[in-house]
Design a protein around this motif. Structure first.
Motif, PDB file in Angstrom:
ATOM      1  N   LEU A 200       0.763  -1.139  -0.083  1.00  0.00           N
ATOM      2  CA  LEU A 200       0.098   0.083   0.055  1.00  0.00           C
ATOM      3  C   LEU A 200       1.084   1.387  -0.064  1.00  0.00           C
ATOM      4  CD1 LEU A 200      -2.749   1.295   0.108  1.00  0.00           C
ATOM      5  CD2 LEU A 200      -2.587   1.015   2.722  1.00  0.00           C
ATOM      6  N   THR A 201       1.927   1.077   0.722  1.00  0.00           N
ATOM      7  CA  THR A 201       2.772   2.247   0.816  1.00  0.00           C
ATOM      8  C   THR A 201       3.228   2.700  -0.608  1.00  0.00           C
ATOM      9  OG1 THR A 201       3.391   1.892   3.318  1.00  0.00           O
ATOM     10  CG2 THR A 201       4.767   3.423   2.101  1.00  0.00           C
ATOM     11  N   ASP A 202       4.030   1.619  -1.192  1.00  0.00           N
ATOM     12  CA  ASP A 202       4.473   1.780  -2.616  1.00  0.00           C
ATOM     13  C   ASP A 202       3.677   2.606  -3.616  1.00  0.00           C
ATOM     14  OD1 ASP A 202       6.949   0.717  -1.374  1.00  0.00           O
ATOM     15  OD2 ASP A 202       6.272  -1.453  -2.375  1.00  0.00           O
ATOM     16  N   GLN A 203       2.104   2.044  -3.281  1.00  0.00           N
ATOM     17  CA  GLN A 203       1.358   2.719  -3.928  1.00  0.00           C
ATOM     18  C   GLN A 203       0.907   4.248  -4.064  1.00  0.00           C
ATOM     19  OE1 GLN A 203      -2.559   0.479  -4.286  1.00  0.00           O
ATOM     20  NE2 GLN A 203      -1.608  -1.423  -4.783  1.00  0.00           N
ATOM     21  N   ILE A 204       1.083   4.655  -2.710  1.00  0.00           N
ATOM     22  CA  ILE A 204       0.699   6.138  -2.411  1.00  0.00           C
ATOM     23  C   ILE A 204       1.975   6.839  -2.276  1.00  0.00           C
ATOM     24  CG2 ILE A 204      -1.600   5.265  -1.236  1.00  0.00           C
ATOM     25  CD1 ILE A 204      -0.628   5.554   1.376  1.00  0.00           C
ATOM     26  N   ARG A 205       2.940   6.359  -2.409  1.00  0.00           N
ATOM     27  CA  ARG A 205       4.232   7.377  -2.239  1.00  0.00           C
ATOM     28  C   ARG A 205       4.001   8.332  -3.163  1.00  0.00           C
ATOM     29  NH1 ARG A 205       9.127   3.269  -0.440  1.00  0.00           N
ATOM     30  NH2 ARG A 205       8.692   3.678   2.160  1.00  0.00           N
ATOM     31  N   PRO A 206       4.597   9.545  -3.035  1.00  0.00           N
ATOM     32  CA  PRO A 206       5.108  10.026  -1.773  1.00  0.00           C
ATOM     33  C   PRO A 206       3.948  10.528  -1.202  1.00  0.00           C
ATOM     34  CG  PRO A 206       5.330  11.805  -3.610  1.00  0.00           C
ATOM     35  CD  PRO A 206       4.756  10.560  -4.231  1.00  0.00           C
ATOM     36  N   GLU A 207       3.868  10.073   0.284  1.00  0.00           N
ATOM     37  CA  GLU A 207       2.638  10.717   1.166  1.00  0.00           C
ATOM     38  C   GLU A 207       2.843  12.143   1.437  1.00  0.00           C
ATOM     39  OE1 GLU A 207       2.503   8.260   4.547  1.00  0.00           O
ATOM     40  OE2 GLU A 207       2.179   6.580   3.670  1.00  0.00           O
ATOM     41  N   GLY A 208       1.626  13.023   1.555  1.00  0.00           N
ATOM     42  CA  GLY A 208       1.578  14.196   1.400  1.00  0.00           C
ATOM     43  C   GLY A 208       1.036  14.623   2.735  1.00  0.00           C
ATOM     44  N   VAL A 209      -0.208  15.281   2.433  1.00  0.00           N
ATOM     45  CA  VAL A 209      -0.835  15.908   3.540  1.00  0.00           C
ATOM     46  C   VAL A 209      -2.398  15.264   3.911  1.00  0.00           C
ATOM     47  CG1 VAL A 209      -1.997  18.311   4.445  1.00  0.00           C
ATOM     48  CG2 VAL A 209       0.206  18.186   3.397  1.00  0.00           C
ATOM     49  N   LEU A 210      -2.375  14.919   5.202  1.00  0.00           N
ATOM     50  CA  LEU A 210      -3.942  14.365   5.606  1.00  0.00           C
ATOM     51  C   LEU A 210      -3.836  14.972   6.962  1.00  0.00           C
ATOM     52  CD1 LEU A 210      -6.625  12.926   5.111  1.00  0.00           C
ATOM     53  CD2 LEU A 210      -5.566  10.794   6.069  1.00  0.00           C
ATOM     54  N   MET A 211      -4.635  16.023   7.277  1.00  0.00           N
ATOM     55  CA  MET A 211      -5.078  16.374   8.771  1.00  0.00           C
ATOM     56  C   MET A 211      -3.680  16.553   9.450  1.00  0.00           C
ATOM     57  SD  MET A 211      -8.044  16.651   8.806  1.00  0.00           S
ATOM     58  CE  MET A 211      -8.294  17.075  10.585  1.00  0.00           C
ATOM     59  N   PHE A 212      -3.254  15.599  10.197  1.00  0.00           N
ATOM     60  CA  PHE A 212      -1.949  15.879  11.006  1.00  0.00           C
ATOM     61  C   PHE A 212      -0.959  14.946  10.540  1.00  0.00           C
ATOM     62  CE2 PHE A 212      -4.914  13.189  13.513  1.00  0.00           C
ATOM     63  CZ  PHE A 212      -3.857  11.958  14.002  1.00  0.00           C
ATOM     64  N   SER A 213      -1.040  14.020   9.644  1.00  0.00           N
ATOM     65  CA  SER A 213      -0.190  13.187   9.006  1.00  0.00           C
ATOM     66  C   SER A 213       0.673  13.835   7.784  1.00  0.00           C
ATOM     67  CB  SER A 213      -0.726  11.876   8.456  1.00  0.00           C
ATOM     68  OG  SER A 213      -1.060  11.350   9.679  1.00  0.00           O
ATOM     69  N   LEU A 214       1.792  14.288   7.827  1.00  0.00           N
ATOM     70  CA  LEU A 214       2.331  15.326   6.872  1.00  0.00           C
ATOM     71  C   LEU A 214       3.735  15.067   6.259  1.00  0.00           C
ATOM     72  CD1 LEU A 214       1.436  18.462   9.149  1.00  0.00           C
ATOM     73  CD2 LEU A 214       0.181  17.523   7.203  1.00  0.00           C
ATOM     74  N   TRP A 215       3.928  14.733   5.032  1.00  0.00           N
ATOM     75  CA  TRP A 215       5.114  14.696   4.461  1.00  0.00           C
ATOM     76  C   TRP A 215       5.883  13.627   5.031  1.00  0.00           C
ATOM     77  CZ3 TRP A 215       3.879  17.627   0.655  1.00  0.00           C
ATOM     78  CH2 TRP A 215       3.056  18.934   0.900  1.00  0.00           C
ATOM     79  N   GLU A 216       5.294  12.484   5.252  1.00  0.00           N
ATOM     80  CA  GLU A 216       6.206  11.142   6.038  1.00  0.00           C
ATOM     81  C   GLU A 216       6.812  10.570   5.083  1.00  0.00           C
ATOM     82  OE1 GLU A 216       3.072   9.775   8.639  1.00  0.00           O
ATOM     83  OE2 GLU A 216       3.145  11.609   9.788  1.00  0.00           O
ATOM     84  N   THR A 217       6.671  10.427   3.727  1.00  0.00           N
ATOM     85  CA  THR A 217       7.499   9.919   3.085  1.00  0.00           C
ATOM     86  C   THR A 217       9.122  10.575   2.868  1.00  0.00           C
ATOM     87  OG1 THR A 217       5.980   9.115   1.386  1.00  0.00           O
ATOM     88  CG2 THR A 217       8.220   9.176   0.513  1.00  0.00           C
ATOM     89  N   LEU A 218       9.051  12.016   2.966  1.00  0.00           N
ATOM     90  CA  LEU A 218      10.177  12.659   3.010  1.00  0.00           C
ATOM     91  C   LEU A 218      10.863  12.318   4.368  1.00  0.00           C
ATOM     92  CD1 LEU A 218      12.056  14.981   1.836  1.00  0.00           C
ATOM     93  CD2 LEU A 218      10.181  16.498   2.933  1.00  0.00           C
ATOM     94  N   THR A 219      10.124  12.660   5.725  1.00  0.00           N
ATOM     95  CA  THR A 219      10.813  12.377   6.874  1.00  0.00           C
ATOM     96  C   THR A 219      11.114  10.964   7.370  1.00  0.00           C
ATOM     97  OG1 THR A 219       8.621  12.396   7.833  1.00  0.00           O
ATOM     98  CG2 THR A 219       9.838  14.539   7.438  1.00  0.00           C
ATOM     99  N   HIS A 220      10.250  10.068   6.919  1.00  0.00           N
ATOM    100  CA  HIS A 220      10.539   8.637   7.422  1.00  0.00           C
ATOM    101  C   HIS A 220      10.695   7.350   6.694  1.00  0.00           C
ATOM    102  CE1 HIS A 220       8.914  11.062  10.890  1.00  0.00           C
ATOM    103  NE2 HIS A 220       9.538   9.980  11.674  1.00  0.00           N
ATOM    104  N   ALA A 221      10.654   7.498   5.223  1.00  0.00           N
ATOM    105  CA  ALA A 221      10.674   6.356   4.311  1.00  0.00           C
ATOM    106  C   ALA A 221      12.200   5.897   4.504  1.00  0.00           C
ATOM    107  CB  ALA A 221      10.457   6.879   2.718  1.00  0.00           C
ATOM    108  N   GLY A 222      12.384   4.858   4.887  1.00  0.00           N
ATOM    109  CA  GLY A 222      13.735   4.148   4.896  1.00  0.00           C
ATOM    110  C   GLY A 222      14.473   4.936   5.734  1.00  0.00           C
ATOM    111  N   ASN A 223      13.842   5.586   6.882  1.00  0.00           N
ATOM    112  CA  ASN A 223      15.083   6.438   7.525  1.00  0.00           C
ATOM    113  C   ASN A 223      15.715   5.530   8.463  1.00  0.00           C
ATOM    114  OD1 ASN A 223      16.415   8.356   9.328  1.00  0.00           O
ATOM    115  ND2 ASN A 223      14.971   9.839   8.394  1.00  0.00           N
ATOM    116  N   PRO A 224      16.914   5.264   8.764  1.00  0.00           N
ATOM    117  CA  PRO A 224      17.633   4.370   9.652  1.00  0.00           C
ATOM    118  C   PRO A 224      17.708   4.946  11.153  1.00  0.00           C
ATOM    119  CG  PRO A 224      19.198   5.081   8.123  1.00  0.00           C
ATOM    120  CD  PRO A 224      17.944   5.666   7.847  1.00  0.00           C
ATOM    121  N   ASN A 225      17.494   6.366  11.330  1.00  0.00           N
ATOM    122  CA  ASN A 225      17.794   6.862  12.591  1.00  0.00           C
ATOM    123  C   ASN A 225      16.478   6.952  13.311  1.00  0.00           C
ATOM    124  OD1 ASN A 225      20.717   7.999  11.792  1.00  0.00           O
ATOM    125  ND2 ASN A 225      19.448   8.772  10.201  1.00  0.00           N
TER     126      ASN A 225
END
Length: 397
Positions: free
Chosen positions: A372-397
Motif C-alpha cells: 500500500l505504501t508503495d502505491q501511495i508514495r510520496p505521502e503528502g498531507v492528511l490532517m496531521f499526517s504530513l510529508w512522511e515519505t520525506l521524513t520517515h521512508a527508509g530512515n535508519p535513524n
C-alpha cells in the motif's frame, strides 16, 4: 518472518501498561500505577522527527534519491510552502462537530501545516526565508489566540498542537527565534488544558489529544505531563486495537465507563466479531481509524527519539492493525461478519512512520502495508499526517 515477542513482555514499563487496562469483570478496576517515562534530558528537535532523521532526508534529497526527492519536490511546490502565505490568527477558534461552525478551524490547521512545511523546507534547503515564514506564522498565533470553544475544541486543539510542536521544535533548535518562549506559553496555557485529560469519545480523539500532549511536554520540557501522556497512551492503545490474546472481547480503558459486553459492542460500532488488527473505529470508516493509528505511531516515534521507546509495548497491535486495514484498502473483500462486509476504505497516507519503525528498524514483515505504501508514495498531507515519505521512508535513524 521474525515474529516479535509479546508487546508487553519486552520493556520495563510492561507491568505498568497491563495495570492500566481493566478487566471486563464489572467493578474490577486495578490500582493506578505511576508512570515514569520522561527522559532525564529531552532530545531536540524531538517531536516526531529528530535531527538525525532530518539530516538523512537532507542527504537523500541532495543526492536526488527517490522517493525522498519526489517527496521534497511535492513539499516545496505545495501552497503550504508559499513564502507569500499570510497567517490568519484568531483570539478564539470556535469549532463544532465536523468543523460546523468553522470559525478559524480550517485557518488554524492550514497555518500549522504551513509552519511545519516551512520548517522542513528551511532545514532541507538552508534557505532562511522558510524559517522566517514559519516564525511569522507561529508568532502571529502565539500573540493572538486565547481559547478554543464549541464541541470540537479538544480535537481541534489536538490536531493543531500536534503540528505546531513539530514546527516549533525544528525552528527553535536550528534557527534564531526570539519568540520561542512566548510560543511555549501559548502551548502550555491555551492548548494543553484542552488535551491533557483525554476523551472518552471515539478513540481517534484521545489518541490525537495525547499526541499533542506529548509534543507540548517535549517542547516545554514538562516531565510530569510527559509521564501522564504515556500512562494514558498505554491505557488507550490496547482499548483501540484488538488482538486475539485479549480474549473474546476487546480491552477497555481504565477510565472508561463501559462495563458490559453490550456497551463495548456498541462502542465498537456494533461489531460483535473481533479479529486481530480490528480497531474500535474500523466499522465507522477507515479514515477516522487512520487518524487513530497515525497518532499511535507518532507517539511511539516521539518516545523513541526521547530514548524511552514505546514501540515494544504497542508494536504487535500496530503491526496487526496496519496489515488488517492495508489488506482491505488494497481491494480484498471484507468478510461478511466484519462490518457487515461493507466499509469506507479511505485509509489515507499514514503508513510511513509505522512501516519504517516496525519493518526497517525492528525487522517485522508487513507485506500488505509495504504494498500500500508503495502505491501511495510520496505521502503528502492528511490532517496531521504530513510529508512522511520525506521524513520517515527508509530512515535508519
Amino acid at each position: 518472518m521474525r515474529k516479535p515477542k509479546s508487546a508487553f513482555a519486552r520493556h520495563g514499563l510492561a507491568a505498568l501498561a497491563s495495570a492500566a487496562v481493566v478487566s471486563l469483570l464489572p467493578g474490577c478496576t486495578p490500582a493506578a500505577a505511576p508512570i515514569h517515562a520522561a527522559p532525564l534530558l529531552f532530545a531536540h528537535p524531538g517531536v516526531l522527527v529528530s535531527r538525525e532523521q532530518l539530516d538523512f532526508a537532507k542527504q537523500q534529497v541532495a543526492a536526488g534519491n527517490q522517493p525522498w526527492k519526489g517527496a521534497f519536490d511535492q513539499l516545496v511546490a505545495s501552497p503550504y510552502a508559499a513564502l507569500d502565505h499570510v497567517p490568519v490568527p484568531r483570539a478564539v477558534v470556535d469549532c463544532g462537530s465536523y468543523s460546523k461552525p468553522d470559525n478559524g478551524c480550517t485557518d488554524e490547521r492550514k497555518d500549522a501545516v504551513s509552519a511545519y512545511t516551512d520548517a522542513l523546507a528551511w532545514y532541507l534547503t538552508g534557505d532562511g526565508r522558510y524559517a522566517d515564514k514559519a516564525i511569522e506564522i507561529m508568532d502571529a498565533w502565539s500573540g493572538t489566540i486565547t481559547d478554543h470553544t464549541n464541541s470540537n475544541a479538544p480535537l481541534q486543539s489536538g490536531w493543531a498542537a500536534s503540528i505546531w510542536t513539530r514546527a516549533a521544535e525544528i525552528v527553535r533548535y536550528t534557527y534564531n527565534w526570539p519568540g520561542a518562549g512566548r510560543f511555549g506559553d501559548m502551548l502550555r496555557n491555551v492548548y494543553l488544558p484542552k488535551v491533557i485529560n483525554g476523551s472518552q469519545s471515539n478513540g481517534n480523539w484521545e489518541l490525537t489529544m495525547l499526541e499533542a500532549t506529548l509534543g507540548i511536554a517535549v517542547y516545554t520540557e514538562d516531565r510530569p505531563t510527559y509521564d501522564k501522556a504515556v500512562g494514558m497512551y498505554l491505557d488507550r492503545v490496547p482499548a483501540y486495537v484488538y488482538l486475539s490474546s485479549d480474549g473474546p472481547m476487546p480491552k477497555i480503558s481504565a477510565r472508561s465507563n463501559l462495563r458490559t459486553p453490550e456497551a463495548i459492542i456498541k462502542y465498537w460500532q456494533n461489531q460483535s466479531v473481533f479479529v486481530d488488527g480490528l480497531a474500535q473505529e474500523t466499522c465507522r470508516d477507515f479514515e477516522h481509524t487512520g487518524y487513530g493509528l497515525s497518532a499511535i505511531a507518532h507517539i511511539a516515534e516521539t518516545s523513541r527519539i526521547q530514548h524511552e521507546d514505546l514501540y515494544p509495548q504497542v508494536g504487535d497491535r500496530l503491526r496487526a492493525a496496519f496489515e488488517f486495514h492495508a489488506r482491505y484498502q488494497l481491494g480484498e473483500p471484507l468478510p461478511a461478519d466484519i462490518c457487515g462486509g461493507k466499509f469506507d476504505k479511505k485509509l489515507g497516507p499514514i503508513t510511513e512512520v509505522a512501516l519504517n519503525a516496525l519493518h526497517n528498524r525492528m525487522g517485522q514483515d508487513l507485506p500488505e502495508t509495504q504494498q500500500l505504501t508503495d502505491q501511495i508514495r510520496p505521502e503528502g498531507v492528511l490532517m496531521f499526517s504530513l510529508w512522511e515519505t520525506l521524513t520517515h521512508a527508509g530512515n535508519p535513524n
